[in-house]
Design an enzyme around this catalytic site. Structure first.
Site, PDB file in Angstrom:
ATOM      1  N   ARG A  18       0.841  -1.218   0.000  1.00  0.00           N
ATOM      2  CA  ARG A  18       0.000   0.000   0.000  1.00  0.00           C
ATOM      3  C   ARG A  18       0.861   1.247   0.000  1.00  0.00           C
ATOM      4  O   ARG A  18       2.075   1.185   0.204  1.00  0.00           O
ATOM      5  CB  ARG A  18      -0.957   0.009   1.198  1.00  0.00           C
ATOM      6  CG  ARG A  18      -0.256  -0.024   2.527  1.00  0.00           C
ATOM      7  CD  ARG A  18      -1.208  -0.370   3.677  1.00  0.00           C
ATOM      8  NE  ARG A  18      -0.464  -0.498   4.923  1.00  0.00           N
ATOM      9  CZ  ARG A  18      -0.195   0.513   5.734  1.00  0.00           C
ATOM     10  NH1 ARG A  18      -0.602   1.733   5.463  1.00  0.00           N
ATOM     11  NH2 ARG A  18       0.495   0.321   6.842  1.00  0.00           N
ATOM     12  N   ASP A  54       7.418 -10.145   8.414  1.00  0.00           N
ATOM     13  CA  ASP A  54       7.365  -9.123   9.449  1.00  0.00           C
ATOM     14  C   ASP A  54       8.802  -8.669   9.690  1.00  0.00           C
ATOM     15  O   ASP A  54       9.649  -9.476  10.104  1.00  0.00           O
ATOM     16  CB  ASP A  54       6.772  -9.744  10.720  1.00  0.00           C
ATOM     17  CG  ASP A  54       6.714  -8.777  11.892  1.00  0.00           C
ATOM     18  OD1 ASP A  54       7.214  -7.634  11.749  1.00  0.00           O
ATOM     19  OD2 ASP A  54       6.185  -9.162  12.947  1.00  0.00           O
ATOM     20  N   GLY A  83       7.224   0.726   7.415  1.00  0.00           N
ATOM     21  CA  GLY A  83       7.324   1.637   8.553  1.00  0.00           C
ATOM     22  C   GLY A  83       5.991   1.821   9.247  1.00  0.00           C
ATOM     23  O   GLY A  83       4.934   1.584   8.663  1.00  0.00           O
ATOM     24  N   TYR A 146       9.438   8.420  15.611  1.00  0.00           N
ATOM     25  CA  TYR A 146       9.468   8.292  14.145  1.00  0.00           C
ATOM     26  C   TYR A 146      10.656   9.057  13.558  1.00  0.00           C
ATOM     27  O   TYR A 146      11.408   8.544  12.724  1.00  0.00           O
ATOM     28  CB  TYR A 146       8.153   8.830  13.576  1.00  0.00           C
ATOM     29  CG  TYR A 146       7.992   8.659  12.084  1.00  0.00           C
ATOM     30  CD1 TYR A 146       7.684   7.413  11.538  1.00  0.00           C
ATOM     31  CD2 TYR A 146       8.127   9.747  11.219  1.00  0.00           C
ATOM     32  CE1 TYR A 146       7.527   7.254  10.171  1.00  0.00           C
ATOM     33  CE2 TYR A 146       7.965   9.592   9.853  1.00  0.00           C
ATOM     34  CZ  TYR A 146       7.658   8.340   9.332  1.00  0.00           C
ATOM     35  OH  TYR A 146       7.508   8.192   7.974  1.00  0.00           O
ATOM     36  N   ILE A 179       3.200  13.496   1.120  1.00  0.00           N
ATOM     37  CA  ILE A 179       2.791  12.751  -0.067  1.00  0.00           C
ATOM     38  C   ILE A 179       1.270  12.674  -0.103  1.00  0.00           C
ATOM     39  O   ILE A 179       0.633  12.495   0.942  1.00  0.00           O
ATOM     40  CB  ILE A 179       3.367  11.307  -0.040  1.00  0.00           C
ATOM     41  CG1 ILE A 179       4.867  11.314   0.294  1.00  0.00           C
ATOM     42  CG2 ILE A 179       3.100  10.591  -1.364  1.00  0.00           C
ATOM     43  CD1 ILE A 179       5.755  12.057  -0.670  1.00  0.00           C
TER      44      ILE A 179
END
Length: 240
Positions: A18, A54, A83, A146, A179
């Site tokens: 995705r 994974d 991520g 992050y 994005i």
């Protein structure tokens, strides 16, 4: 343009089912490469081999590579894109919120690259591309986990360059900005406008624009580029 047609490579995109990962996989397929994607669930785009994996589990990564090697051949290009986010202000962020993001985004890239490097060293050819983020260098409130994970990818790529550079292997980082995805589309208009004001290009990127930069780094034309951070952010992170 190269005078000869580019060679078809075996490409692996982690998290290729995705978003940006899917666009990356589609671009490599369009360029005639043999593409595998890892996904925890769902499948990659048409023309790809989907393997369930994974990135937080080394045994699962090893099994995925073994399957790809038997069906397509040794992986020559690896795009570490998988991520997660666990956004939270520092004061409220739990140890788990921090370590899970590091384990997926940074340690996950390490596990994938380590397994890929075996075949690359043997072939004396490899392209390692790590998908970071503009916030890896710019920082972002509510994203210390992050941002730290994405910034860590730069040190990883540069050390890989020093270790593997003499073997025909390059390691680079692509740092996308905002994005246009389902996630950004769901943001309130005021928030979208506030983000757009910060971006000199005055628009969000299309996922394909990130994918094309990555495909170029994987090409023979980019053989002498390694340890670089390529921003695809419309000028948002300039000077970083």
């Amino acid at each position: 343009m190269s005078s000869t047609a580019p060679e078809s490579r075996v490409v692996l995109v982690t998290g290729g089912n995705r978003g940006i990962g899917r666009a990356i996989a589609e671009e490599f397929v369009a360029q005639g490469h043999q593409v595998a994607v890892t996904a925890r669930s769902g499948t990659g785009p048409e023309g790809t081999l989907t393997v369930v994996a994974d990135v937080t589990d080394a045994a699962s990564i090893d099994a995925a590579f073994t399957e790809i090697e038997s069906k397509l051949g040794p992986v020559e290009v690896v795009v570490a894109n998988a991520g997660i986010t666990r956004d939270m202000l520092l004061m409220r962020m739990s140890d788990d919120d921090f370590t899970q993001v590091i384990d997926t985004n940074l340690s996950g890239a390490f596990r994938v690259v380590k397994r890929a490097s075996k075949g690359m060293m043997k072939a004396r050819f490899g392209r390692i591309i790590l998908v970071s983020s503009v916030v890896g260098l710019l920082g972002s409130a509510g994203q210390v986990n992050y941002s730290a994970s994405k910034s860590g990818l730069i040190g990883l790529a540069r050390s890989l360059t020093r270790e593997l550079g003499s073997r025909g292997i390059t390691a680079n980082v692509v740092a996308p900005g905002f994005i246009e995805t389902d996630m950004t589309a769901a943001l309130p208009t005021e928030q979208q406008d506030a983000y757009l004001k910060q971006i000199p290009a005055s628009r969000f990127a299309q996922p394909q624009e990130v994918a094309k930069a990555i495909a170029w780094l994987a090409s023979d034309d980019a053989a002498y580029i390694s340890g670089a951070v390529i921003p695809v952010d419309g000028g948002l992170g300039m000077g970083h």
